[in-house]
Design an enzyme around this catalytic site. Structure first.
Site, mmCIF file in Angstrom:
data_model
loop_
_atom_site.group_PDB
_atom_site.id
_atom_site.type_symbol
_atom_site.label_atom_id
_atom_site.label_comp_id
_atom_site.label_asym_id
_atom_site.label_seq_id
_atom_site.Cartn_x
_atom_site.Cartn_y
_atom_site.Cartn_z
ATOM 1 N N LYS A 96 39.811 44.902 36.144
ATOM 2 C CA LYS A 96 38.445 44.444 35.846
ATOM 3 C C LYS A 96 38.431 43.370 34.769
ATOM 4 O O LYS A 96 37.668 43.425 33.815
ATOM 5 C CB LYS A 96 37.553 45.632 35.472
ATOM 6 N N ARG A 97 39.270 42.364 34.973
ATOM 7 C CA ARG A 97 39.307 41.234 34.053
ATOM 8 C C ARG A 97 38.138 40.296 34.343
ATOM 9 O O ARG A 97 37.541 40.331 35.399
ATOM 10 C CB ARG A 97 40.627 40.477 34.192
#
EC number: 4.1.1.23
Length: 275
Positions: A96-97
């Site tokens: 979840k960058r």
């Protein structure tokens, strides 16, 4: 990994199962804690038990980063083990960058330059320059958060826009122009399965990564009914429902049984769809 390679694996295994490796040392069998790397020992056993049924593994990076450098080492060892023993299986780093361009470029290099993942989950909140660096690597995937299964998804994702539609639809519509169905897929929670029909109108050809089946209450049948396309187009993730189905010494055997049960359901759904 191309979409054709992924689809071929789905057809061969008669499964579109993604196994989430959300490995918590507090939940693994006691005997593994004496291993040099308990997390890797657990993951190795789970992978060996489920590889016949899984087309994808999804390590959730939070469960590795929590343990600092040793946790990252466990993640890398897990990836290398899958690459060496089951090279046909896709790996998605659930990281979840999502950050500005130069930072995002470093994130992309961290995962893709060392072949630590075939795809990375990304938050599109900051716009195109957070995703572009991940699209510059051939055979790799940007996996965009679209409509998630958490209760707070309604805070933003389900907000109505003045011009009509929901915010998550705007995210999908705009971001789908940044790449193609060959290098982008979308996260859509199984608890939002009825929304898949409308999502498929926006992105008929993209793969969808669908968490939330099993422990979170999502329905596999509904996901297939509303989300499957003519190349399957689905990766349905199960984490706790497989890897923690049994916390005894028989954990791997039980994981294999649960994965086989899901794969059998998936085979029926693929056949019903003519695949």
């Amino acid at each position: 990994m191309t979409s054709s390679e992924l689809f071929e694996q789905i057809r061969r295994k008669r499964s579109f199962l993604c196994v989430g490796l959300d490995t918590d040392p507090n939940k693994i069998p006691q005997r593994l804690l004496s291993e040099d790397d308990p997390v890797f020992a657990f993951n190795r056993a789970i992978v060996d038990a489920t590889a016949a049924y899984a087309v994808c593994y999804k390590p959730n990076l939070a469960f590795y980063e929590e343990n600092g450098a040793k946790g990252w080492e466990s993640f890398v060892k897990t990836v290398r083990y899958i690459r060496d023993n089951y090279p046909e299986i896709m790996i998605i780093a659930d990281a979840k960058r999502g950050d500005i361009g130069n930072t995002s470029q470093m994130y992309a290099r961290a995962f893709f330059s060392q072949d630590l993942a075939d795809g990375v989950t990304l938050s599109p909140y900051m716009g195109r320059d957070t995703v572009d660096p991940f699209l510059r690597f051939d055979g790799k995937w940007a996996v965009i958060l679209a409509l998630t299964s958490n209760p707070s998804a309604a805070d933003f994702e389900m907000q109505r826009l003045e011009e009509g539609g929901y915010l998550y639809e705007k995210v999908i519509d705009v971001s789908s122009g940044w790449g193609t169905a060959e290098n982008m897929m979308y996260v859509v929670g199984a608890t939002q399965a009825r929304m898949l029909k409308g999502i498929r109108e926006l992105i008929p050809n993209h793969f969808l990564l669908v968490p939330g089946v099993g422990a979170q209450g999502g329905s596999l049948e509904e996901v297939a009914r509303y989300g499957m396309n003519d190349r399957c187009g689905l990766l349905v993730n199960s984490s706790r429902g497989i890897i923690y189905a049994d916390r005894s010494e028989l954990f791997a055997d039980t994981a294999a049984k649960k994965a086989a049960e899901m794969a059998a359901q998936m085979a029926e759904l693929l056949s019903a769809h003519g695949l």
